[in-house]
Design a protein around this motif. Structure first.
Motif: not given
Length: 582
Positions: A552, A569, A572, A577-581
């Motif tokens: 990050q 990605g 993540l 942390r799939y939504d952020e990925a």
């Protein structure tokens, strides 16, 4: 993968997908390669190549258990693929299971006797078991097929050096250095071999080169100081060791060599201060632990446990015990009476630390650790058995507990079986007599001393076997203090150092790469390449959140860079942390 895609996939198309995935894999684009391999397995769950390659990606990410499972499944589907067995051997080696690594490597070699990776892994497993002659043969055979592997040549050189075959060891280290000139360890390895072969000037030059390459590589300082002492230059050795202690305060080997350099240079005050036998050594008679009727019963239980321990081995080549045996770690899954001994040791260490003088200027006292761990092993001496001069380089404080000390045989020397402190190894040509201190061992007695004290056991002469249990108080791994030396780096220097870290990363020397990156982060906190490589190392070591944090920061420094975004990605996703990925 869509159902329409799955229906349309032909064997030719699967082969093309596998080829594309391997190309991405070789290019370091592991997330894209993994996606392709998983898509292949959705269509063809029995595709052994895809399973094997997916296992290699898991291994690269530091997920060794998952990697081993995948490769074992691939082997079940195709047991005649030598590369599957060889890579499984490599994983077992990383996990410390050398017996299984040897078995898997031999399976690979039964299919392809010249498989370089399998030969290298087999050599490592044999070397871990002190089978140096066999290991050297494996390494030499491996160089015929993977001659461009610097680590292989370095392992061959180290093994040959252990076998006192100096000239071929020098040649092996030169080959390793030619392949990896940016690694300080390669320069220092060559220096060690040159010194062993009698070329002290060449050895000094090699160790000085190692320090220039990496001022934080403390082994180069101590190696250089050792050669300077052999060359009769103690004042220069003392200066080098002072530099080493500036990089890593409390460095055990540096302190041990400084005692020799001070003595040889006539600095008796420094020698007395460092070798303060009265102030820095302690002995105590132990009480009977709970659960035992007497101290004699406890000692008998310890002797029985050590003698039956599966790791007990006779005259290990890599150890100093002669005419005797030495065990591996006794604080294992079944410590038996050693668990009670551990409590006695911890109590003694706590008392020792409390009684230390408040002397912030003393390099040993000032380095006392707030946290530490314990390692314990057994030593069994037969008639005329002894331990050569040595120290405990990974410890801060060391000690020994005597479980069995049989009476001396008639006519034995008065110091038979005693432990002697302060005498340097024989390869140092001393001009002044060593100031030594001798302690007579007694059953039930525990002795503590600084780990940098050179010590040896005089040949034991008694009726029966002498059994002692040694231990080290090990502080956390100390980080080199070279921030001031590298406070500022030019763009060219940064590129060179980052390139060296990347080479270490690619050769799987993750610990060395990480140490170098820590110094680069101090010197160049806003360099995106440094943060990116740090993130990839965290990822490979299974530190999911640390990897995400580093990547990050990389993206913050260079917004919109596709390569950084892809790797972030992937991390993540790995962290769930799939939504952020997305």
């Amino acid at each position: 993968m869509s159902s329409q895609f799955a229906a349309d996939v032909s064997p030719e198309r699967l082969h093309k997908l596998l080829t594309d995935g391997m190309a991405l894999h070789r290019a370091g684009q592991h997330a894209e390669a993994e996606r392709i391999y998983r898509n292949i397995l959705r269509v063809d769950p029995a595709n052994a190549d895809a399973l094997h390659l997916l296992g290699l990606i898991a291994q690269h990410a530091g997920l060794s258990e998952e990697a081993a499972k995948m490769i074992r499944r691939a082997i079940d589907l195709n047991p005649m693929a030598p590369s599957y067995w060889a890579n499984l051997a490599s994983i077992c080696e990383q996990q410390g299971d050398y017996d299984e690594a040897e078995r898997c490597a031999r399976e690979a070699l039964a299919i392809d006797p010249s498989h370089g990776t399998a030969l290298h892994c087999l050599g490592n497993a044999l070397r871990a078991g002190d089978r140096y002659e066999e290991a050297a043969q494996c390494y030499e055979q491996a160089t015929a097929s993977i001659a461009d592997d610097a680590a292989l040549w370095a392992n061959l050189g180290s093994t040959l050096l252990t076998l006192h075959r100096h000239d071929p060891a020098i040649e092996a280290f030169r080959r390793a250095l030619a392949l990896s000139p940016g690694q300080a360890e390669m320069h220092s390895n060559l220096g060690n071999a040159l010194a062993a072969g009698g070329d002290l000037d060449g050895a000094i030059a090699a160790h000085e080169a190692a320090i220039r390459v990496d001022p934080g590589f403390t082994a180069a300082y101590t190696n250089l100081a050792g050669v300077l002492l052999q060359a009769g230059r103690p004042a220069e050795a003392a200066g080098t060791l002072t530099d080493c202690l500036g990089v890593e305060p409390g460095h055990t080997k540096a302190l041990s060599l400084l005692t020799i350099a001070a003595r040889e240079a006539g600095d008796d005050e420094t020698r007395r201060r460092l070798m303060d036998y009265d102030g820095l050594m302690a002995a105590r008679r132990c009480d009977t632990p709970p659960g035992y009727d007497s101290l004699e019963a406890f000692n008998a239980a310890l002797v029985e446990h050590v003698l039956a321990h599966p790791t007990l081995a006779w005259e290990r080549v890599s150890k100093t015990t002669r005419k005797g045996s030495q065990s591996g770690e006794l604080l294992d899954d079944a410590p038996g009476p050693v668990a009670a001994l551990e409590s006695l040791i911890r109590e003694a260490v706590a008392d020792y630390v409390e009684r230390l003088p408040q002397d912030g200027d003393h390099p040993f006292v000032a380095a006392r650790p707030d946290e530490w761990k314990l390692t314990i092993w057994g030593v069994v001496l037969d008639q005329a058995g002894c331990q050569g001069t040595h120290l405990h380089p990974t410890g801060w404080l060391s000690g020994v507990y005597y479980a069995a000390v049989p009476p001396a045989t008639p006519g034995a020397p008065a110091d038979a079986g005693h432990i002697e402190f302060g005498r340097p190894p024989e390869d140092f040509p001393l001009s002044r007599e060593a100031d030594v201190h001798t302690v007579e061992p007694r059953p039930g007695e525990l002795l503590l001393f600084p780990s940098y004290f050179h010590h040896r056991t005089m040949p034991f002469q008694g009726e029966g076997q002498r059994v002692s249990i040694a231990f080290d108080v090990m502080p956390p791994v100390r980080r080199p203090n070279v921030g001031q030396r590298r406070a500022r780096l030019s763009a060219e220097e940064l590129a060179t150092e980052l390139g060296r870290a990347q080479s270490l990363y690619q050769s799987n020397a993750l610990g060395e790469a990480e140490e170098l990156l820590e110094r680069l982060l101090e010197a160049a906190p806003d360099a995106p390449g440094v943060h990116h490589l740090a993130g990839m190392i965290h990822f490979r070591k299974g530190r999911k959140e640390a990897a995400v944090e580093a990547l990050q920061r990389t993206v913050e420094l260079v917004p919109g860079e596709p390569r950084y975004l892809i790797d972030l990605g992937s991390c993540l996703t790995n962290a769930g942390r799939y939504d952020e990925a997305v």
